[in-house]
Design a protein around this motif. Structure first.
Motif, PDB file in Angstrom:
ATOM      1  N   LYS A   6       4.768 -74.808  67.091  1.00  0.00           N
ATOM      2  CA  LYS A   6       5.608 -74.957  68.279  1.00  0.00           C
ATOM      3  C   LYS A   6       6.794 -75.863  67.954  1.00  0.00           C
ATOM      4  O   LYS A   6       6.725 -76.697  67.038  1.00  0.00           O
ATOM      5  CB  LYS A   6       4.817 -75.572  69.436  1.00  0.00           C
ATOM      6  CG  LYS A   6       3.834 -74.623  70.071  1.00  0.00           C
ATOM      7  CD  LYS A   6       3.157 -75.281  71.254  1.00  0.00           C
ATOM      8  CE  LYS A   6       2.250 -74.299  71.965  1.00  0.00           C
ATOM      9  NZ  LYS A   6       1.573 -74.907  73.115  1.00  0.00           N
ATOM     10  N   PRO A  64      -3.543 -73.466  70.262  1.00  0.00           N
ATOM     11  CA  PRO A  64      -2.568 -73.499  71.352  1.00  0.00           C
ATOM     12  C   PRO A  64      -1.897 -74.857  71.555  1.00  0.00           C
ATOM     13  O   PRO A  64      -0.856 -74.936  72.193  1.00  0.00           O
ATOM     14  CB  PRO A  64      -3.383 -73.091  72.580  1.00  0.00           C
ATOM     15  CG  PRO A  64      -4.799 -73.393  72.229  1.00  0.00           C
ATOM     16  CD  PRO A  64      -4.901 -73.223  70.735  1.00  0.00           C
ATOM     17  N   SER A  68       2.486 -71.433  68.546  1.00  0.00           N
ATOM     18  CA  SER A  68       2.765 -70.342  69.473  1.00  0.00           C
ATOM     19  C   SER A  68       2.530 -69.045  68.708  1.00  0.00           C
ATOM     20  O   SER A  68       2.517 -69.038  67.478  1.00  0.00           O
ATOM     21  CB  SER A  68       4.207 -70.412  69.980  1.00  0.00           C
ATOM     22  OG  SER A  68       5.109 -70.267  68.923  1.00  0.00           O
TER      23      SER A  68
END
Length: 76
Positions: A6, A64, A68
């Motif tokens: 992410k 998570p 992503s």
């Protein structure tokens, strides 16, 4: 599916790629390293396969908290 760190998550591999490319004279301002997981899923249709893969990612394949994922579904 494509699984990537992410935004804002430390990515040492991406930093190494960026630095190596810069050393070779390439003007790269950012690099993120992820992984590709290629699955064949038996399902009634593409939507059902996508839902199954999304569950797989959420439960096992991607973290998570730091990753992503993007699912690319194709009919045979």
């Amino acid at each position: 599916m494509l699984i990537r760190p992410k935004a804002g998550i430390l990515d040492p591999q991406g930093e190494a790629v960026q630095a190596s490319l810069a050393t070779l004279g390439f003007s790269v301002t950012s690099a993120r390293v992820g992984r590709l997981v290629d699955l064949e899923v038996a399902a009634e249709n593409v939507e059902a396969a996508r839902a199954e893969v999304e569950r797989m990612c959420a439960e096992l394949l991607a973290n998570p908290l730091i990753e992503s994922f993007e699912i690319i579904a194709e009919a045979p």
